[in-house]
Design a protein around this motif. Structure first.
Motif, short mmCIF file in Angstrom:
data_model
loop_
_atom_site.label_atom_id
_atom_site.label_comp_id
_atom_site.label_asym_id
_atom_site.label_seq_id
_atom_site.Cartn_x
_atom_site.Cartn_y
_atom_site.Cartn_z
N GLY A 1 0.81 -1.21 0.00
CA GLY A 1 0.00 0.00 0.00
C GLY A 1 0.84 1.27 0.00
O GLY A 1 1.76 1.43 -0.81
N LYS A 2 0.58 2.16 0.97
CA LYS A 2 1.31 3.43 1.04
C LYS A 2 2.78 3.23 1.38
O LYS A 2 3.58 4.17 1.24
N GLY A 3 3.14 2.03 1.82
CA GLY A 3 4.54 1.75 2.09
C GLY A 3 5.41 1.81 0.84
O GLY A 3 6.64 1.85 0.93
N LEU B 1 5.50 4.34 -1.18
CA LEU B 1 5.85 5.73 -1.48
C LEU B 1 7.35 6.04 -1.44
O LEU B 1 7.84 6.74 -2.33
N LEU C 1 8.70 4.98 -4.72
CA LEU C 1 7.88 5.25 -5.91
C LEU C 1 8.59 6.12 -6.94
O LEU C 1 8.47 5.89 -8.15
N PHE D 1 -2.70 1.50 -8.55
CA PHE D 1 -3.20 2.88 -8.58
C PHE D 1 -4.49 2.95 -9.41
O PHE D 1 -4.47 3.38 -10.57
N LYS E 1 -5.96 7.65 -8.88
CA LYS E 1 -4.73 7.50 -8.09
C LYS E 1 -3.49 7.40 -8.97
O LYS E 1 -2.39 7.74 -8.53
N ASP F 1 -2.47 10.88 -9.60
CA ASP F 1 -1.94 11.41 -8.34
C ASP F 1 -0.51 10.93 -8.10
O ASP F 1 0.33 11.67 -7.61
N ALA F 2 -0.27 9.66 -8.44
CA ALA F 2 1.08 9.10 -8.26
C ALA F 2 2.09 9.81 -9.16
O ALA F 2 3.21 10.12 -8.74
N TYR G 1 2.74 13.18 -7.71
CA TYR G 1 3.58 13.06 -6.51
C TYR G 1 5.06 12.94 -6.90
O TYR G 1 5.92 13.60 -6.31
#
Length: 203
Positions: free
Chosen positions: A147-149, A151, A154, A184, A188, A191-192, A195
């Motif tokens: 998941g958000k781990g 980032l 990324l 994603f 999303k 958004d990625a 980011y």
């Protein structure tokens, strides 16, 4: 006056040449995206070519396969086998990795991210179409599991991952597109990308 104009033109040409040389020197040490190193395209770059594999392998400053002692032993064995040249060995390692991911803890997966990310970028340029397809499928499994781990890794992953969507082999391109859509979904993905762009500019 004619002489002055000539001097000005000569000065401009010299200044432009010096600026171009400085920019080229600055870009020469920069690992590029999509087959470009600095300002120069890498000759013969493309999915599955030796130049692409060499460029991916040479981009790392340190060998991530000097694995942390904390990394799960099963994961470590798979990653070591992925560094082999033999396609059969790599495919077996990828299949084992896919089976292991649902069985491991969040802490195990967090430690896997950096060495897997290094291998993933190399595997996307592997001469074997099957290896490239399987690598993209496993990226979906890893990304969904952490998941958000994901980032922290990324910024380095998303460019090659997105580029893999344009693999000339339809199955490999499809696997990359599906993996991105799985990790994603919908908005999303945009958004990625935003980011990573902001992270790259520091804004």
């Amino acid at each position: 006056m004619g002489g002055n104009k000539g001097d000005r033109k000569s000065y401009k040409a010299t200044s432009s040449a010096k600026a171009a040389e400085a920019l080229a020197a600055k870009g020469a040490g920069t690992a590029g995206f999509g087959g470009f190193s600095g300002l120069r395209p890498v000759a013969g770059f493309g999915f599955g070519t030796p130049a692409a594999a060499a460029a991916a392998g040479g981009a790392a400053a340190a060998d991530p396969l000097e694995l942390s002692a904390q990394l799960d032993g099963d994961f470590a064995q798979c990653l070591r086998h992925l560094s082999k040249r033999d396609t059969t060995t790599k495919m077996k390692a990828l299949q084992n990795l896919r089976e292991l991911i649902p069985q491991k803890t969040a802490a195990d997966l967090a430690l896997l991210l950096q060495p897997w990310g290094y291998q993933f970028k190399k595997l996307l340029l592997d001469p074997s179409k099957a290896v490239r397809s399987e690598a993209a499928a496993i990226m979906a499994a890893v990304g969904s599991a952490v998941g958000k781990g994901l980032l922290p890794q990324l910024k380095g992953l998303l460019g090659p991952w997105y580029l893999a969507c344009f693999d000339p082999y339809p199955d490999a391109a499809g696997a990359a597109k599906r993996s991105l859509a799985e990790v994603f979904p919908g908005k999303k993905q945009a958004d990625a990308l935003l980011y990573c762009r902001c992270a790259g500019t520091g804004s």
